[in-house]
Design a protein around this motif. Structure first.
Motif, PDB file in Angstrom:
ATOM      1  N   UNK A  69       0.825  -1.211   0.000  1.00 33.37           N
ATOM      2  CA  UNK A  69       0.000   0.000   0.000  1.00 33.37           C
ATOM      3  C   UNK A  69       0.860   1.262   0.000  1.00 33.37           C
ATOM      4  N   UNK A  70       0.226   2.390  -0.235  1.00 36.24           N
ATOM      5  CA  UNK A  70       0.946   3.665  -0.162  1.00 36.24           C
ATOM      6  C   UNK A  70       1.310   4.004   1.281  1.00 36.24           C
ATOM      7  N   UNK A  71       0.412   3.700   2.198  1.00 38.22           N
ATOM      8  CA  UNK A  71       0.623   3.952   3.617  1.00 38.22           C
ATOM      9  C   UNK A  71       0.366   2.653   4.373  1.00 38.22           C
ATOM     10  N   UNK A  72       1.203   2.353   5.351  1.00 40.21           N
ATOM     11  CA  UNK A  72       1.004   1.158   6.154  1.00 40.21           C
ATOM     12  C   UNK A  72       1.510   1.373   7.569  1.00 40.21           C
ATOM     13  N   UNK A  73       0.896   0.670   8.506  1.00 43.40           N
ATOM     14  CA  UNK A  73       1.360   0.679   9.894  1.00 43.40           C
ATOM     15  C   UNK A  73       2.545  -0.250   9.995  1.00 43.40           C
ATOM     16  N   UNK A  74       3.611   0.212  10.648  1.00 45.23           N
ATOM     17  CA  UNK A  74       4.831  -0.583  10.716  1.00 45.23           C
ATOM     18  C   UNK A  74       5.501  -0.385  12.063  1.00 45.23           C
ATOM     19  N   UNK A  75       5.276  -1.306  12.992  1.00 46.66           N
ATOM     20  CA  UNK A  75       5.942  -1.309  14.296  1.00 46.66           C
ATOM     21  C   UNK A  75       5.844   0.042  14.997  1.00 46.66           C
ATOM     22  N   UNK A  76       4.632   0.547  15.140  1.00 44.22           N
ATOM     23  CA  UNK A  76       4.434   1.782  15.876  1.00 44.22           C
ATOM     24  C   UNK A  76       4.705   3.038  15.077  1.00 44.22           C
ATOM     25  N   UNK A  77       4.931   2.895  13.780  1.00 43.62           N
ATOM     26  CA  UNK A  77       5.156   4.041  12.907  1.00 43.62           C
ATOM     27  C   UNK A  77       4.336   3.870  11.631  1.00 43.62           C
ATOM     28  N   UNK A  78       4.220   4.972  10.880  1.00 42.93           N
ATOM     29  CA  UNK A  78       3.625   4.901   9.556  1.00 42.93           C
ATOM     30  C   UNK A  78       4.751   4.785   8.539  1.00 42.93           C
ATOM     31  N   UNK A  79       4.624   3.838   7.644  1.00 44.79           N
ATOM     32  CA  UNK A  79       5.579   3.708   6.555  1.00 44.79           C
ATOM     33  C   UNK A  79       4.899   4.176   5.271  1.00 44.79           C
ATOM     34  N   UNK A  80       5.588   5.018   4.530  1.00 42.45           N
ATOM     35  CA  UNK A  80       5.018   5.618   3.322  1.00 42.45           C
ATOM     36  C   UNK A  80       5.779   5.106   2.110  1.00 42.45           C
ATOM     37  N   UNK A  81       5.039   4.603   1.129  1.00 40.63           N
ATOM     38  CA  UNK A  81       5.631   4.039  -0.094  1.00 40.63           C
ATOM     39  C   UNK A  81       5.089   4.789  -1.311  1.00 40.63           C
ATOM     40  N   UNK A  82       5.554   6.014  -1.578  1.00 48.86           N
ATOM     41  CA  UNK A  82       4.971   6.828  -2.647  1.00 48.86           C
ATOM     42  C   UNK A  82       5.064   6.206  -4.032  1.00 48.86           C
ATOM     43  N   UNK A  83       6.070   5.354  -4.252  1.00 54.44           N
ATOM     44  CA  UNK A  83       6.279   4.760  -5.572  1.00 54.44           C
ATOM     45  C   UNK A  83       5.708   3.349  -5.664  1.00 54.44           C
ATOM     46  N   UNK A  84       4.818   2.996  -4.752  1.00 52.29           N
ATOM     47  CA  UNK A  84       4.321   1.618  -4.679  1.00 52.29           C
ATOM     48  C   UNK A  84       3.790   1.105  -6.010  1.00 52.29           C
ATOM     49  N   UNK A  85       3.053   1.945  -6.741  1.00 50.70           N
ATOM     50  CA  UNK A  85       2.448   1.455  -7.985  1.00 50.70           C
ATOM     51  C   UNK A  85       3.243   1.814  -9.227  1.00 50.70           C
ATOM     52  N   UNK A  86       4.497   2.232  -9.059  1.00 48.95           N
ATOM     53  CA  UNK A  86       5.357   2.521 -10.212  1.00 48.95           C
ATOM     54  C   UNK A  86       5.972   1.237 -10.747  1.00 48.95           C
ATOM     55  N   UNK A  87       6.206   1.226 -12.050  1.00 43.54           N
ATOM     56  CA  UNK A  87       6.929   0.137 -12.685  1.00 43.54           C
ATOM     57  C   UNK A  87       8.251   0.635 -13.234  1.00 43.54           C
ATOM     58  N   UNK A  88       9.028  -0.238 -13.842  1.00 44.96           N
ATOM     59  CA  UNK A  88      10.339   0.154 -14.383  1.00 44.96           C
ATOM     60  C   UNK A  88      10.266   1.302 -15.390  1.00 44.96           C
ATOM     61  N   UNK A  89       9.203   1.343 -16.200  1.00 42.99           N
ATOM     62  CA  UNK A  89       9.106   2.392 -17.213  1.00 42.99           C
ATOM     63  C   UNK A  89       8.910   3.764 -16.589  1.00 42.99           C
ATOM     64  N   UNK A  90       8.091   3.829 -15.529  1.00 43.83           N
ATOM     65  CA  UNK A  90       7.889   5.107 -14.838  1.00 43.83           C
ATOM     66  C   UNK A  90       9.186   5.606 -14.232  1.00 43.83           C
ATOM     67  N   UNK A  91       9.946   4.678 -13.647  1.00 48.44           N
ATOM     68  CA  UNK A  91      11.239   5.050 -13.053  1.00 48.44           C
ATOM     69  C   UNK A  91      12.178   5.580 -14.133  1.00 48.44           C
ATOM     70  N   UNK A  92      12.275   4.846 -15.238  1.00 45.13           N
ATOM     71  CA  UNK A  92      13.160   5.232 -16.335  1.00 45.13           C
ATOM     72  C   UNK A  92      12.769   6.596 -16.910  1.00 45.13           C
TER      73      UNK A  92
END
Length: 239
Positions: free
Chosen positions: A151-174
Motif C-alpha cells: 500500500x501507499x501507507x502502512x502501519x509498521x511497528x508503531x510508525x507509519x511507513x510511506x511508499x509513494x512509488x508503490x504502484x510505479x513500474x520500471x518504465x515510470x522510473x526510467x
C-alpha cells in the motif's frame, strides 16, 4: 487516531494521487508527524531523493552504511547529495561494539546472512528511526512477490511507513530519471540493476529478474529492515 486506521484513511484519500502528491502530503501531515526518508542510494533511489529535494531539501534522509557497501555506492551517495542539495543526510553505521562482538572478522555474512543484516541494517535503522513517527521508502510492488500488495501507507511497528512509488513500474522510473536528467548509479551500467552490500550482490544476466543478484542461490529476498509487531520480516522465495 490508531495508526492502522490512519494508514487506511490515507490510502483511501490518495488512491488516485500521483507519487509527488502522496509524498508532499506525508511530509506535511500533522497526524503522521515527524518523517524521515530511508534511502540506500541504490539503482533507483535518486527518483525519490529528487522528489524530496523538490519539496524540502532539509528533510532528514537516513543512509545505512553497512561498512560492506560498494565504493561506488559511497561515492554516489556523496555525489547525489551534493547535486540535489540535500542538507540533512544522516549516515548511520553499525554499533562498533556490536560489530567487534558479533562480526570481528567481517565474515558473518558467509555463515548467516540474516544475522549480518540484523547487525548491520536492522538494529542501526531501528535506532536511527526512534525520533521519527514515520518513514518513507522507495519500495515498489513490481520488485517481488512479497511486495505485490504494497500500500501507499502502512502501519509498521508503531510508525507509519510511506511508499509513494508503490504502484510505479520500471518504465515510470526510467522516464522520470530521463525527464529530470538524474545521475545513474555507476554499477547499473555494469550489470547491477539492484544494488546492496558488496558480498551479497552479483551481476544479473539478460532476462533475469532485476533482483536475482541479491543473495543469489539463497531463499533470502529482503534485508530485514521491515517490521511487523516489533519483529523483522524475513521473506523467502518459497513464501
Amino acid at each position: 487516531m490508531p495508526l492502522k486506521e490512519l494508514a487506511e484513511r490515507r490510502n483511501m484519500l490518495h488512491r488516485d494521487s500521483d507519487a509527488e502528491t502522496v509524498l508532499r502530503h506525508a511530509l506535511n501531515d500533522p497526524l503522521i508527524g515527524q518523517v524521515a526518508m530511508v534511502s540506500s542510494f541504490g539503482a533507483e533511489s535518486v527518483v525519490l531523493l529528487h522528489m524530496i529535494a523538490q519539496i524540502d531539501k532539509a528533510t532528514p534522509v537516513i543512509f545505512l552504511d553497512t561498512e560492506m557497501l560498494f565504493p561506488e555506492t559511497l561515492q554516489y551517495q556523496k555525489d547525489v547529495t551534493a547535486e540535489l542539495g540535500l542538507t540533512d543526510v544522516r549516515i548511520i553505521t553499525p554499533s562498533r561494539d556490536a560489530v567487534l562482538t558479533e562480526d570481528v572478522d567481517g565474515l558473518l555474512h558467509q555463515a548467516d546472512t540474516d544475522a549480518c543484516c540484523d547487525l548491520r541494517k536492522t538494529r542501526p535503522l531501528a535506532e536511527a528511526l526512534k525520533p521519527f513517527d514515520a518513514w518513507v521508502t522507495g519500495r515498489k510492488r513490481y520488485q517481488n512477490g512479497q511486495r505485490a500488495a504494497l500500500p501507499l501507507f502502512e502501519k509498521d511497528d508503531g510508525k507509519i511507513k510511506v511508499n509513494p512509488l508503490a504502484n510505479w513500474g520500471p518504465e515510470e522510473v526510467k522516464t522520470y530519471m530521463e525527464t529530470h536528467n538524474l545521475p545513474r548509479h555507476p554499477l547499473v551500467a555494469q550489470g547491477y540493476p539492484s544494488i546492496g552490500c558488496m558480498p551479497c550482490t552479483t551481476r544479473v544476466s539478460a532476462g533475469e529478474d532485476p533482483r536475482a543478484g541479491r543473495w543469489r542461490d539463497s531463499d533470502k529476498e529482503e534485508c530485514g529492515i521491515h517490521f511487523e509487531n516489533g519483529k523483522m520480516v524475513r521473506t523467502g522465495k518459497a513464501a
